[in-house]
Design a protein around this motif. Structure first.
Motif, PDB file in Angstrom:
ATOM      1  N   LEU A 197       1.152  -0.680  -0.184  1.00 32.29           N
ATOM      2  CA  LEU A 197       0.299   0.007  -0.125  1.00 32.29           C
ATOM      3  C   LEU A 197       1.060   1.364  -0.380  1.00 32.29           C
ATOM      4  O   LEU A 197       0.809   1.912  -0.269  1.00 32.29           O
ATOM      5  CB  LEU A 197      -0.740  -0.062   1.424  1.00 32.29           C
ATOM      6  CG  LEU A 197      -1.951  -1.396   1.270  1.00 32.29           C
ATOM      7  CD1 LEU A 197      -2.663  -1.163   2.110  1.00 32.29           C
ATOM      8  CD2 LEU A 197      -3.336  -0.182   0.019  1.00 32.29           C
ATOM      9  N   LEU A 198       1.774   1.326   0.784  1.00 30.87           N
ATOM     10  CA  LEU A 198       2.853   2.569   0.595  1.00 30.87           C
ATOM     11  C   LEU A 198       3.707   2.508  -0.597  1.00 30.87           C
ATOM     12  O   LEU A 198       3.219   3.745  -0.667  1.00 30.87           O
ATOM     13  CB  LEU A 198       3.902   1.948   1.903  1.00 30.87           C
ATOM     14  CG  LEU A 198       3.893   1.638   3.540  1.00 30.87           C
ATOM     15  CD1 LEU A 198       4.678   1.831   3.976  1.00 30.87           C
ATOM     16  CD2 LEU A 198       3.504   3.531   3.367  1.00 30.87           C
ATOM     17  N   ASP A 199       3.867   1.687  -0.745  1.00 37.82           N
ATOM     18  CA  ASP A 199       4.194   1.736  -2.152  1.00 37.82           C
ATOM     19  C   ASP A 199       3.273   2.009  -3.239  1.00 37.82           C
ATOM     20  O   ASP A 199       4.024   3.405  -4.410  1.00 37.82           O
ATOM     21  CB  ASP A 199       5.033   0.125  -3.027  1.00 37.82           C
ATOM     22  CG  ASP A 199       6.548  -0.543  -2.564  1.00 37.82           C
ATOM     23  OD1 ASP A 199       5.952   0.458  -1.510  1.00 37.82           O
ATOM     24  OD2 ASP A 199       6.577  -1.558  -1.973  1.00 37.82           O
ATOM     25  N   ALA A 200       1.772   1.927  -3.400  1.00 38.27           N
ATOM     26  CA  ALA A 200       1.357   2.449  -4.116  1.00 38.27           C
ATOM     27  C   ALA A 200       0.302   3.497  -4.296  1.00 38.27           C
ATOM     28  O   ALA A 200      -0.396   4.437  -5.313  1.00 38.27           O
ATOM     29  CB  ALA A 200       0.260   1.178  -4.187  1.00 38.27           C
ATOM     30  N   LEU A 201       0.627   4.211  -2.677  1.00 34.33           N
ATOM     31  CA  LEU A 201       0.478   5.661  -2.609  1.00 34.33           C
ATOM     32  C   LEU A 201       1.062   6.884  -2.208  1.00 34.33           C
ATOM     33  O   LEU A 201       2.587   6.983  -2.938  1.00 34.33           O
ATOM     34  CB  LEU A 201      -0.527   5.828  -1.155  1.00 34.33           C
ATOM     35  CG  LEU A 201      -1.239   4.399  -0.691  1.00 34.33           C
ATOM     36  CD1 LEU A 201      -1.788   4.915   0.045  1.00 34.33           C
ATOM     37  CD2 LEU A 201      -2.757   4.878  -1.615  1.00 34.33           C
ATOM     38  N   ALA A 202       0.805   8.223  -3.387  1.00 36.93           N
ATOM     39  CA  ALA A 202       1.637   8.968  -3.468  1.00 36.93           C
ATOM     40  C   ALA A 202       1.808   9.964  -2.284  1.00 36.93           C
ATOM     41  O   ALA A 202       1.271   9.397  -1.167  1.00 36.93           O
ATOM     42  CB  ALA A 202       1.056  10.410  -4.522  1.00 36.93           C
ATOM     43  N   ALA A 262     -18.928  -0.634  -0.669  1.00 41.37           N
ATOM     44  CA  ALA A 262     -17.748   0.600  -0.894  1.00 41.37           C
ATOM     45  C   ALA A 262     -18.051   0.809  -1.889  1.00 41.37           C
ATOM     46  O   ALA A 262     -17.279  -0.702  -2.855  1.00 41.37           O
ATOM     47  CB  ALA A 262     -16.968   0.967   0.287  1.00 41.37           C
ATOM     48  N   VAL A 263     -17.841   1.520  -2.585  1.00 42.07           N
ATOM     49  CA  VAL A 263     -17.004   1.919  -4.319  1.00 42.07           C
ATOM     50  C   VAL A 263     -15.523   2.996  -3.649  1.00 42.07           C
ATOM     51  O   VAL A 263     -16.493   4.183  -3.395  1.00 42.07           O
ATOM     52  CB  VAL A 263     -18.369   3.004  -5.456  1.00 42.07           C
ATOM     53  CG1 VAL A 263     -17.265   3.077  -6.739  1.00 42.07           C
ATOM     54  CG2 VAL A 263     -19.389   2.348  -5.396  1.00 42.07           C
ATOM     55  N   LEU A 264     -15.099   2.433  -4.721  1.00 48.06           N
ATOM     56  CA  LEU A 264     -13.652   3.096  -4.591  1.00 48.06           C
ATOM     57  C   LEU A 264     -13.350   3.379  -5.672  1.00 48.06           C
ATOM     58  O   LEU A 264     -12.353   2.950  -6.301  1.00 48.06           O
ATOM     59  CB  LEU A 264     -12.558   2.461  -3.444  1.00 48.06           C
ATOM     60  CG  LEU A 264     -11.539   3.014  -2.905  1.00 48.06           C
ATOM     61  CD1 LEU A 264     -11.755   4.006  -1.956  1.00 48.06           C
ATOM     62  CD2 LEU A 264     -10.522   2.195  -2.369  1.00 48.06           C
ATOM     63  N   ALA A 265     -13.720   4.777  -5.624  1.00 41.41           N
ATOM     64  CA  ALA A 265     -12.575   5.493  -6.883  1.00 41.41           C
ATOM     65  C   ALA A 265     -11.844   6.290  -6.798  1.00 41.41           C
ATOM     66  O   ALA A 265     -11.202   6.628  -5.423  1.00 41.41           O
ATOM     67  CB  ALA A 265     -13.681   7.240  -7.337  1.00 41.41           C
ATOM     68  N   VAL A 266     -10.307   6.101  -7.527  1.00 43.17           N
ATOM     69  CA  VAL A 266      -9.161   5.910  -7.728  1.00 43.17           C
ATOM     70  C   VAL A 266      -8.469   7.335  -8.749  1.00 43.17           C
ATOM     71  O   VAL A 266      -8.554   6.867  -9.772  1.00 43.17           O
ATOM     72  CB  VAL A 266      -8.332   4.737  -7.622  1.00 43.17           C
ATOM     73  CG1 VAL A 266      -6.480   5.561  -7.718  1.00 43.17           C
ATOM     74  CG2 VAL A 266      -8.627   3.306  -7.013  1.00 43.17           C
ATOM     75  N   ARG A 267      -7.494   7.930  -7.989  1.00 45.73           N
ATOM     76  CA  ARG A 267      -7.281   9.343  -9.103  1.00 45.73           C
ATOM     77  C   ARG A 267      -6.451   9.004  -8.606  1.00 45.73           C
ATOM     78  O   ARG A 267      -4.552   7.973  -8.321  1.00 45.73           O
ATOM     79  CB  ARG A 267      -7.056  10.793  -8.589  1.00 45.73           C
ATOM     80  CG  ARG A 267      -6.522  11.256  -8.611  1.00 45.73           C
ATOM     81  CD  ARG A 267      -6.695  11.927 -10.096  1.00 45.73           C
ATOM     82  NE  ARG A 267      -6.458  12.756 -10.856  1.00 45.73           N
ATOM     83  CZ  ARG A 267      -6.856  13.504 -12.335  1.00 45.73           C
ATOM     84  NH1 ARG A 267      -7.334  13.801 -12.754  1.00 45.73           N
ATOM     85  NH2 ARG A 267      -5.797  14.038 -12.781  1.00 45.73           N
ATOM     86  N   ILE A 268      -5.239   8.466 -10.421  1.00 47.17           N
ATOM     87  CA  ILE A 268      -4.285   8.154 -10.627  1.00 47.17           C
ATOM     88  C   ILE A 268      -3.067   9.230 -11.145  1.00 47.17           C
ATOM     89  O   ILE A 268      -3.429   9.853 -12.380  1.00 47.17           O
ATOM     90  CB  ILE A 268      -3.783   6.806 -11.153  1.00 47.17           C
ATOM     91  CG1 ILE A 268      -4.355   5.750 -10.014  1.00 47.17           C
ATOM     92  CG2 ILE A 268      -2.514   6.336 -11.771  1.00 47.17           C
ATOM     93  CD1 ILE A 268      -4.638   3.937 -10.670  1.00 47.17           C
ATOM     94  N   ASP A 269      -2.391   9.394 -10.794  1.00 50.56           N
ATOM     95  CA  ASP A 269      -0.967  10.334 -11.743  1.00 50.56           C
ATOM     96  C   ASP A 269       0.360  10.179 -11.306  1.00 50.56           C
ATOM     97  O   ASP A 269       0.915   9.580  -9.894  1.00 50.56           O
ATOM     98  CB  ASP A 269      -1.057  12.223 -10.513  1.00 50.56           C
ATOM     99  CG  ASP A 269      -2.500  12.730 -10.846  1.00 50.56           C
ATOM    100  OD1 ASP A 269      -2.867  12.990 -11.836  1.00 50.56           O
ATOM    101  OD2 ASP A 269      -3.129  12.168  -9.810  1.00 50.56           O
ATOM    102  N   LEU A 272       1.579   6.406  -9.821  1.00 49.66           N
ATOM    103  CA  LEU A 272       0.997   6.242  -8.180  1.00 49.66           C
ATOM    104  C   LEU A 272      -1.031   7.315  -7.951  1.00 49.66           C
ATOM    105  O   LEU A 272      -1.015   7.648  -8.119  1.00 49.66           O
ATOM    106  CB  LEU A 272       2.041   7.170  -7.284  1.00 49.66           C
ATOM    107  CG  LEU A 272       2.945   6.533  -7.041  1.00 49.66           C
ATOM    108  CD1 LEU A 272       4.635   7.848  -6.480  1.00 49.66           C
ATOM    109  CD2 LEU A 272       3.438   5.965  -6.628  1.00 49.66           C
ATOM    110  N   VAL A 273      -1.521   6.859  -6.514  1.00 51.34           N
ATOM    111  CA  VAL A 273      -2.685   6.979  -6.122  1.00 51.34           C
ATOM    112  C   VAL A 273      -2.437   8.025  -5.813  1.00 51.34           C
ATOM    113  O   VAL A 273      -1.869   8.509  -4.502  1.00 51.34           O
ATOM    114  CB  VAL A 273      -2.874   5.532  -5.545  1.00 51.34           C
ATOM    115  CG1 VAL A 273      -4.427   6.685  -4.810  1.00 51.34           C
ATOM    116  CG2 VAL A 273      -3.530   4.717  -6.510  1.00 51.34           C
ATOM    117  N   THR A 274      -3.199   9.185  -5.910  1.00 51.74           N
ATOM    118  CA  THR A 274      -3.186  10.609  -5.223  1.00 51.74           C
ATOM    119  C   THR A 274      -4.308  10.841  -4.681  1.00 51.74           C
ATOM    120  O   THR A 274      -4.740  11.697  -3.768  1.00 51.74           O
ATOM    121  CB  THR A 274      -2.907  11.868  -6.619  1.00 51.74           C
ATOM    122  OG1 THR A 274      -3.633  11.746  -7.618  1.00 51.74           O
ATOM    123  CG2 THR A 274      -1.605  11.556  -7.051  1.00 51.74           C
ATOM    124  N   GLY A 275      -5.399  10.126  -5.305  1.00 52.02           N
ATOM    125  CA  GLY A 275      -6.637  10.552  -4.624  1.00 52.02           C
ATOM    126  C   GLY A 275      -7.239   9.306  -3.781  1.00 52.02           C
ATOM    127  O   GLY A 275      -7.436   8.203  -5.392  1.00 52.02           O
TER     128      GLY A 275
END
Length: 296
Positions: A197-202, A262-269, A272-275
């Motif tokens: 998780l740490l590696d995937a997140l901004a 839940a629906v988990l919408a993901v913002r990727i930049d 990496l996941v930013t939102g």
């Protein structure tokens, strides 16, 4: 032997069906609610069938005007409701077909991040921005829809554009760029592995959760990789994660024992996941499991 009698298509129905997707998207972008957008469509139809089509020069413009006015009326009611909403308010998730994600401008305009920016506009500003910047309607056409002069609409559009530009998220991301990052994030969520998780997140990732006071959810945004990873690891333990497209962007449907929770919408930049936008309010999930994805 004669076949069944041929019925002449009803012009009012033909026009409404031809522009239905446009009307729905206008209403959804103004309201952030698919259920309310459908209600606006119903109200638009009821008014449309009472119109003398011989007096209508531009049927598309007339329908947009009806839908916009209905959406503005409903938006003011929704704004009052949001004043007492418990915790962060997120748009109702909208399942979208792949062709919406490929339309970069449309995908950006219906994204969770952009809809949250539009929430900061006054109702008329939001209508003008959506009609002008997203659908490129002329000022005269918009003026009729919002009961303002074309000169006033130009001023409102300029003000709304500047407001959104100062707050809008980073540029739209291509679908190809997100696939690998989403798969890595999905694996991390399903395994609950903290390092993954740490590696995937901004580092500056932001996590919003919408429970509406009905189910448990964080009442404030969670910011930062360590805090977000820790929370995700706790709340997704034992859940299945099914990839999908929501609001023109990647998302995960989180289920417990087969039930959508839940629906988990993901913002990727930049890979990496930013939102992250977790919609948990059951009222906003009721349509997701039974709706056909919206296409452009």
């Amino acid at each position: 032997m004669a076949g069944p009698p041929q019925t002449t298509p009803d012009p009012a129905t033909e026009a409404f069906v031809a522009h239905r997707n446009l009307l729905f998207t206008v209403a959804y972008e103004m309201l952030g609610s698919a259920a309310d957008a459908e209600d606006v469509l119903q109200e638009t139809w009821l008014r449309w069938v009472g119109v003398d089509l011989d007096t209508v020069q531009n049927r598309r413009a007339y329908l947009v005007r009806i839908a916009t006015r209905q959406a503005l009326t409903r938006l003011r009611t929704l704004d009052r409701r949001k004043e007492t909403y418990v915790g962060p308010w997120l748009p109702e998730p909208l399942l979208t077909a792949p062709d919406v994600a490929e339309d970069v401008e449309l995908a950006d305009s219906v994204s969770m991040a952009m809809l949250l920016v539009l929430e900061t506009l006054a109702p008329t500003e939001r209508a003008v921005f959506v009609l002008r910047e997203v659908f490129d309607l002329g000022y005269e056409e918009i003026a009729e829809a919002v009961d303002k002069s074309p000169a006033a609409v130009r001023q409102i559009a300029h003000r709304a554009r500047a407001h959104v530009a100062a707050r809008r998220p980073r540029g739209a991301v291509s679908p190809a760029e997100t696939r690998g990052a989403l798969k890595a994030f999905q694996r991390a969520v399903e395994t609950g592995d903290l390092q993954s998780l740490l590696d995937a997140l901004a580092p500056d990732v932001v996590f919003l959760t919408d429970g509406g006071g009905v189910v448990r959810a964080a009442l404030e945004p969670i910011v930062g990789v360590a805090a977000v990873a820790g929370l995700l690891g706790r709340i997704t333990a034992g859940l299945s994660a099914e990839p999908t497209q929501v609001n023109g962007a990647p998302a995960l449907l989180l289920r417990a024992g087969g039930e959508l929770i839940a629906v988990l919408a993901v913002r990727i930049d930049d890979g990496l996941v930013t939102g992250l936008y977790a919609v948990r309010n059951p009222e906003k999930l009721s349509r997701v499991g039974r709706e056909t994805p919206v296409s452009r």
